[in-house]
Design a protein around this motif. Sequence first.
Motif, PDB file in Angstrom:
ATOM      1  N   SER A   1      63.592  91.069  26.955  1.00 38.17           N
ATOM      2  CA  SER A   1      63.107  89.714  26.807  1.00 38.17           C
ATOM      3  C   SER A   1      61.911  89.265  27.664  1.00 38.17           C
ATOM      4  O   SER A   1      61.347  88.030  27.285  1.00 38.17           O
ATOM      5  CB  SER A   1      64.403  88.772  27.305  1.00 38.17           C
ATOM      6  N   SER A   2      60.978  90.026  28.286  1.00 39.70           N
ATOM      7  CA  SER A   2      59.746  89.749  28.785  1.00 39.70           C
ATOM      8  C   SER A   2      58.697  89.970  27.766  1.00 39.70           C
ATOM      9  O   SER A   2      57.530  89.496  28.000  1.00 39.70           O
ATOM     10  CB  SER A   2      59.584  90.623  30.093  1.00 39.70           C
ATOM     11  N   TYR A   3      59.139  90.505  26.532  1.00 40.15           N
ATOM     12  CA  TYR A   3      58.062  90.954  25.719  1.00 40.15           C
ATOM     13  C   TYR A   3      58.171  90.204  24.305  1.00 40.15           C
ATOM     14  O   TYR A   3      59.268  89.971  23.842  1.00 40.15           O
ATOM     15  CB  TYR A   3      58.138  92.355  25.669  1.00 40.15           C
ATOM     16  N   GLY A   4      57.152  89.993  23.745  1.00 34.96           N
ATOM     17  CA  GLY A   4      57.202  89.718  22.353  1.00 34.96           C
ATOM     18  C   GLY A   4      57.389  90.839  21.621  1.00 34.96           C
ATOM     19  O   GLY A   4      57.047  92.017  21.976  1.00 34.96           O
ATOM     20  N   MET A   5      57.697  90.880  20.409  1.00 38.37           N
ATOM     21  CA  MET A   5      57.829  91.896  19.700  1.00 38.37           C
ATOM     22  C   MET A   5      57.183  91.907  18.027  1.00 38.37           C
ATOM     23  O   MET A   5      57.138  90.909  17.474  1.00 38.37           O
ATOM     24  CB  MET A   5      59.413  92.348  19.280  1.00 38.37           C
TER      25      MET A   5
ATOM     26  N   ALA B   1      57.114  97.381  17.903  1.00 37.81           N
ATOM     27  CA  ALA B   1      56.344  97.652  19.393  1.00 37.81           C
ATOM     28  C   ALA B   1      56.208  96.446  19.981  1.00 37.81           C
ATOM     29  O   ALA B   1      56.471  95.112  19.429  1.00 37.81           O
ATOM     30  CB  ALA B   1      54.714  97.946  19.021  1.00 37.81           C
ATOM     31  N   VAL B   2      55.998  96.415  21.273  1.00 39.47           N
ATOM     32  CA  VAL B   2      56.052  95.277  22.446  1.00 39.47           C
ATOM     33  C   VAL B   2      54.765  94.893  22.669  1.00 39.47           C
ATOM     34  O   VAL B   2      53.718  95.786  22.944  1.00 39.47           O
ATOM     35  CB  VAL B   2      56.753  95.578  23.631  1.00 39.47           C
ATOM     36  N   ALA B   3      54.598  93.591  22.947  1.00 37.23           N
ATOM     37  CA  ALA B   3      53.284  93.195  23.292  1.00 37.23           C
ATOM     38  C   ALA B   3      53.598  91.631  24.093  1.00 37.23           C
ATOM     39  O   ALA B   3      54.579  90.987  23.733  1.00 37.23           O
ATOM     40  CB  ALA B   3      52.251  92.936  22.263  1.00 37.23           C
ATOM     41  N   ARG B   4      53.005  91.388  25.243  1.00 37.61           N
ATOM     42  CA  ARG B   4      53.221  90.121  25.921  1.00 37.61           C
ATOM     43  C   ARG B   4      52.877  88.839  25.117  1.00 37.61           C
ATOM     44  O   ARG B   4      53.230  87.862  25.217  1.00 37.61           O
ATOM     45  CB  ARG B   4      52.787  90.211  27.296  1.00 37.61           C
TER      46      ARG B   4
ATOM     47  N   ALA C   1      47.052  96.604  21.007  1.00 41.48           N
ATOM     48  CA  ALA C   1      47.364  95.670  22.060  1.00 41.48           C
ATOM     49  C   ALA C   1      48.858  95.875  22.284  1.00 41.48           C
ATOM     50  O   ALA C   1      49.755  95.185  23.234  1.00 41.48           O
ATOM     51  CB  ALA C   1      47.268  94.002  21.645  1.00 41.48           C
ATOM     52  N   TYR C   2      49.665  96.615  21.625  1.00 41.12           N
ATOM     53  CA  TYR C   2      50.967  96.758  21.662  1.00 41.12           C
ATOM     54  C   TYR C   2      51.414  98.322  22.664  1.00 41.12           C
ATOM     55  O   TYR C   2      50.451  99.207  22.367  1.00 41.12           O
ATOM     56  CB  TYR C   2      51.535  97.102  20.352  1.00 41.12           C
ATOM     57  N   GLU C   3      52.610  98.408  22.780  1.00 36.69           N
ATOM     58  CA  GLU C   3      53.014  99.568  23.617  1.00 36.69           C
ATOM     59  C   GLU C   3      54.509  99.747  23.223  1.00 36.69           C
ATOM     60  O   GLU C   3      55.040  99.023  22.650  1.00 36.69           O
ATOM     61  CB  GLU C   3      52.583  99.405  25.130  1.00 36.69           C
TER      62      GLU C   3
END
Length: 121
Positions: free
Chosen positions: A29-33, A96-99, A107-109
């Motif tokens: 929940s700390s990340y955008g997707m 993938a996630v990115a803040r 920018a994603y990981e």
Amino acid sequence: VQLQASGGGLVQAGGSLRLSCAASGRTFSSYGMGWFRQAPGKERELIVYISRKGESTYYADSVKGRFTISRDNAKNTVFLQMNNLKTEDTAVYYCAVARWLSTRPQAYENWGQGTQVTVSS
């Protein structure tokens, strides 16, 4: 965060599919997707993004009005509902996630393994 994408398959044009991206780890929940897709011979492109709490979304013009992204942080899962599919939607779809929202794959990981979507005419 580890991601597992699923839900791809073969569908006729005009049909629907629902992709899921399940995450492990307590920081989901700390990340955008973001959902990206990559067709053969083409670059990986961002098609949708949802912020960490789901309060904001981004849609590429190519999918706007047909795809809907949502997330359930209690289940650590993001969903991509794809309606009115077209043959040009055929690609491997990755989550993938990115803040923060970015259209750049760099920018994603924590990329998931990808799920194939094939739309036949």
